[in-house]
Design an enzyme around this catalytic site. Structure first.
Site, PDB file in Angstrom:
ATOM      1  CE  LYS A 163      12.184  26.763 -63.538  1.00 12.72           C
ATOM      2  NZ  LYS A 163      10.860  26.483 -63.065  1.00 12.72           N
TER       3      LYS A 163
HETATM    4  C1  LIG Z   1       9.371  26.349 -63.333  1.00 10.86           C
HETATM    5  C2  LIG Z   1       8.349  27.146 -62.684  1.00 10.86           C
HETATM    6  C3  LIG Z   1       7.237  26.581 -62.027  1.00 10.86           C
HETATM    7  C4  LIG Z   1       6.832  25.140 -62.137  1.00 10.86           C
HETATM    8  O1  LIG Z   1       7.821  24.244 -61.904  1.00 10.86           O
HETATM    9  P1  LIG Z   1       7.743  22.768 -62.577  1.00 10.86           P
HETATM   10  O2  LIG Z   1       8.744  22.013 -61.756  1.00 10.86           O
HETATM   11  O3  LIG Z   1       8.157  22.939 -64.005  1.00 10.86           O
HETATM   12  O4  LIG Z   1       6.374  22.254 -62.429  1.00 10.86           O
HETATM   13  C5  LIG Z   1       6.398  27.411 -61.299  1.00 10.86           C
HETATM   14  N1  LIG Z   1       6.596  28.725 -61.252  1.00 10.86           N
HETATM   15  C6  LIG Z   1       7.628  29.325 -61.898  1.00 10.86           C
HETATM   16  C7  LIG Z   1       7.806  30.803 -61.763  1.00 10.86           C
HETATM   17  C8  LIG Z   1       8.520  28.564 -62.653  1.00 10.86           C
HETATM   18  O5  LIG Z   1       9.505  29.163 -63.317  1.00 10.86           O
END
Ligand SMILES: *Cc1c(COP(=O)(O)O)cnc(C)c1O
Length: 372
Positions: free
Chosen positions: A179
């Protein structure tokens, strides 16, 4: 990871508190300030952030959540954790974001007792959804809104930072390494509603409170605490928060690097027989989390690129196609745009450190694969 990132983590490791010290609140305040939101509640993951937000908004059995089918499964799973049903709203033809027109149609067709309690629009690939249109409908039907902004930290909507919750009750971020910024694992819920933030803090830590005003039993001594309801252990550590604070310093640079690389792809790919998503949509600036392309013969092109050593992926298999959701009886024919989008899509590498040489190699491999 920069030397500053590493030093920030080491500093916490050498301090008195490696968790539940002062760094998590500092990270929460810093991100709330960045997004111009009132509150930030740090969590152990983005998924935990989604679950907390759903719980704090009172989601339970008998309720329904609507979200986008073109997302990671966490966008829907959070509802299931609360015992609620999940349904999907199709995406737009021009960009795989929850379509306000499809939303309006579906709202009109749905009997009152089956209307959703919560709507979770997903800012896919870092591009914010049309939040103004979504918020108008949500208000009209008295539906709470949680923005899944796991891809969109650093994006702008109407010139304002994504996460300011101008059109929602809460916005969640993820700090998984793919991210915009990372804490290893981690997440945060932003909100402008004080009682909601308070509830999420309680639920984040087992439902346990030491606040004198919240005690219901006689307080015998300073050790006293009460579990007021059933919560979870969804806390972030100070080690993670230190990394997050340090990464936050670089967020704007990361997004700028992603934007420059995305624009370079736009130019380099313009001659190839493939489709790219629009770089911008009205009132919005993407955080450029992903660079999806649409190609004919997707499986073959994907395999060719893998063979050439390119780290490609597909975002995402529509959630309703997962065996778990299939078993819940959701009909794929209801989502023609999601089906169409998924059929042809591949994500090609995009990250701040991607070099022009690497990017040229991706384009060359892609060109070769498409010529076959
Ligand atoms: C990465 C992601 C999540 C969840 O995040 P985590 O930190 O991996 O639990 C939720 N929604 C979307 C669209 C994502 O890409």
């Amino acid at each position: 990871m920069s030397d500053e990132d590493i030093a920030a983590v080491v500093e916490v490791l050498q301090s008195d508190f490696i968790t539940q010290g002062s760094v998590v609140p500092r990270f929460e305040d810093a991100l709330a300030h960045y997004c111009e939101a009132q509150h930030g509640v740090a969590t152990s993951s983005g998924t935990a952030a989604l679950h907390l937000a759903c719980r704090a908004l009172g989601l339970s059995e008998g309720d329904t959540v609507w979200t986008s089918p073109i997302s990671f499964v966490a966008s829907a799973n959070c509802a299931r954790y609360c015992g609620a049903s999940v349904d999907f709203v199709d995406v737009s033809a021009d960009y795989p974001l929850l379509d306000p027109n499809a939303l309006e149609d579906k709202l009109k067709k749905t009997p009152a007792e089956r209307l959703p309690k919560i709507l979770i629009p997903v800012h896919f690939a870092g591009m914010p959804c049309d939040m103004e249109s979504i918020a108008i409908l949500a208000q009209q039907y008295d539906i709470a809104v949680i923005e899944d902004a796991a891809h969109a930290l650093g994006a702008l909507y109407d010139g304002q930072a994504c996460g300011n919750c101008a059109y929602s009750d809460a916005t969640i971020f993820s700090f998984h390494p793919v991210k915009s910024i990372t804490t290893g694992e981690g997440g945060m819920v932003m909100s402008n509603e004080a009682t909601l933030a308070q509830r999420m803090r309680l639920l984040r830590s087992h439902g346990i409170s030491k606040e004198p005003a919240e005690m219901t039993q006689e307080v015998e001594g300073e050790w006293h605490y009460e579990q007021l309801e059933l919560g979870y252990h969804y806390r972030m550590t100070d080690i993670q928060a230190a990394l997050g604070l340090s990464q936050l310093q670089k967020l704007d640079r990361f997004i700028e690097a992603r934007r420059t690389l995305a624009e370079r792809y736009d130019t380099l790919l313009s001659e190839l027989p493939l489709q790219t998503l629009p770089a911008t949509l009205a009132k919005r600036q993407s955080a450029h989390h992903l660079y999806p392309i649409a190609v004919a013969h997707r499986a073959q092109v994907f395999a060719q690129l893998k063979k050439a050593g390119i780290g490609v992926n597909v975002h995402y298999i529509p959630i309703y196609q997962q065996p778990y959701y299939r078993a819940l009886g959701i009909d794929a024919s209801d989502y023609p745009q999601a089906e169409k989008y998924y059929r042809d899509t591949i994500s090609i590498p995009l990250y701040p450190d991607l070099t022009h040489t690497q990017q040229d190699k991706v384009v060359e491999a892609l060109s070769g694969a498409l010529a076959k």
